[in-house]
Design an enzyme around this catalytic site. Sequence first.
Site, mmCIF file in Angstrom:
data_model
loop_
_atom_site.group_PDB
_atom_site.id
_atom_site.type_symbol
_atom_site.label_atom_id
_atom_site.label_comp_id
_atom_site.label_asym_id
_atom_site.label_seq_id
_atom_site.Cartn_x
_atom_site.Cartn_y
_atom_site.Cartn_z
ATOM 1 N N HIS A 107 -25.359 43.665 -10.537
ATOM 2 C CA HIS A 107 -23.973 43.472 -11.011
ATOM 3 C C HIS A 107 -23.224 44.809 -11.002
ATOM 4 O O HIS A 107 -22.059 44.874 -10.603
ATOM 5 C CB HIS A 107 -23.951 42.934 -12.457
ATOM 6 N N LYS A 120 -22.829 26.134 -22.935
ATOM 7 C CA LYS A 120 -23.932 26.633 -22.093
ATOM 8 C C LYS A 120 -24.777 27.619 -22.896
ATOM 9 O O LYS A 120 -24.242 28.565 -23.469
ATOM 10 C CB LYS A 120 -23.357 27.316 -20.844
ATOM 11 N N ARG A 144 -25.962 37.959 -2.576
ATOM 12 C CA ARG A 144 -27.263 38.590 -2.350
ATOM 13 C C ARG A 144 -27.905 38.062 -1.083
ATOM 14 O O ARG A 144 -28.447 38.812 -0.291
ATOM 15 C CB ARG A 144 -28.218 38.301 -3.521
ATOM 16 N N SER A 153 -30.335 37.466 -13.144
ATOM 17 C CA SER A 153 -30.490 37.548 -14.602
ATOM 18 C C SER A 153 -31.641 36.646 -15.059
ATOM 19 O O SER A 153 -32.390 37.006 -15.969
ATOM 20 C CB SER A 153 -29.198 37.120 -15.296
HETATM 21 O O1 PNS Z 1 -22.647 34.550 -13.151
HETATM 22 P P1 PNS Z 1 -22.389 33.096 -12.953
HETATM 23 O O2 PNS Z 1 -23.010 32.296 -14.063
HETATM 24 O O3 PNS Z 1 -22.774 32.609 -11.586
HETATM 25 O O4 PNS Z 1 -20.774 32.921 -13.094
HETATM 26 C C1 PNS Z 1 -20.173 31.671 -12.922
HETATM 27 C C2 PNS Z 1 -18.708 31.691 -13.377
HETATM 28 C C3 PNS Z 1 -18.624 32.105 -14.829
HETATM 29 C C4 PNS Z 1 -17.941 32.668 -12.528
HETATM 30 C C5 PNS Z 1 -18.139 30.262 -13.168
HETATM 31 O O5 PNS Z 1 -18.986 29.342 -13.779
HETATM 32 C C6 PNS Z 1 -16.722 30.089 -13.712
HETATM 33 O O6 PNS Z 1 -15.800 30.633 -13.210
HETATM 34 N N1 PNS Z 1 -16.614 29.304 -14.803
HETATM 35 C C7 PNS Z 1 -15.341 29.044 -15.446
HETATM 36 C C8 PNS Z 1 -14.938 27.589 -15.294
HETATM 37 C C9 PNS Z 1 -14.158 27.376 -14.004
HETATM 38 O O7 PNS Z 1 -13.157 28.010 -13.748
HETATM 39 N N2 PNS Z 1 -14.646 26.434 -13.171
HETATM 40 C C10 PNS Z 1 -13.981 26.074 -11.930
HETATM 41 C C11 PNS Z 1 -14.312 26.998 -10.789
HETATM 42 S S1 PNS Z 1 -15.858 26.588 -10.140
#
Ligand code: PNS
Length: 168
Positions: free
Chosen positions: A26, A50, A101, A139
Amino acid sequence: MKKTRSKSGKIKAVYPGSFDPVTRGHIDVARRAIFVFDEVVIAVINNPSKKTRFSVGERISMLKKSLAAEGLGKIRVDSFEGLLAHYMKTIKAGIIVRGLRAVSDFEYEFQMALMNRELAPDIETVFFMTDAKYAYLSSSIVKEVASLGGDVSSAVPAAAAALLRKQK
Ligand code: PNS
């Protein structure tokens, strides 16, 4: 016409994620992003439905300490709830940063990028390839190894390693 730049001509990017916990991968992506964009905000998702190992406060604190230790204190850390597209509008940011990645990341990232474009056509998603030495890192794998007593100091910044040891 996209409004990626602010009135001052600056580009503000948001790097969203769970960061549960932050990994060296990150930090590598954040470093690449601040090299390209004028302003980068790391946005930690606060999603009460979550289950995460670390609280939002702990994740923010780990990120802030890790960025400072790497000389990346210019990068701001914030949290958000709900839709990323709404948060982006609130803070007037035009770019979503995500790290890639391996090919296995692509499908999920592609889906998210297209959904975000549907929700906010003005916002562009930009991907940075992590350094090859972090390509195996996630993670989840860090949490598993740490909970079984393994040394994760090469995988996460010192601030995250310390908290993982404490919460084992
Ligand atoms: O590190 P991660 O868990 O892969 O991040 C995922 C994240 C937080 C970027 C994604 O789940 C997100 O943007 N969640 C907010 C809800 C949202 O906007 N959803 C619609 C777009 S998919």
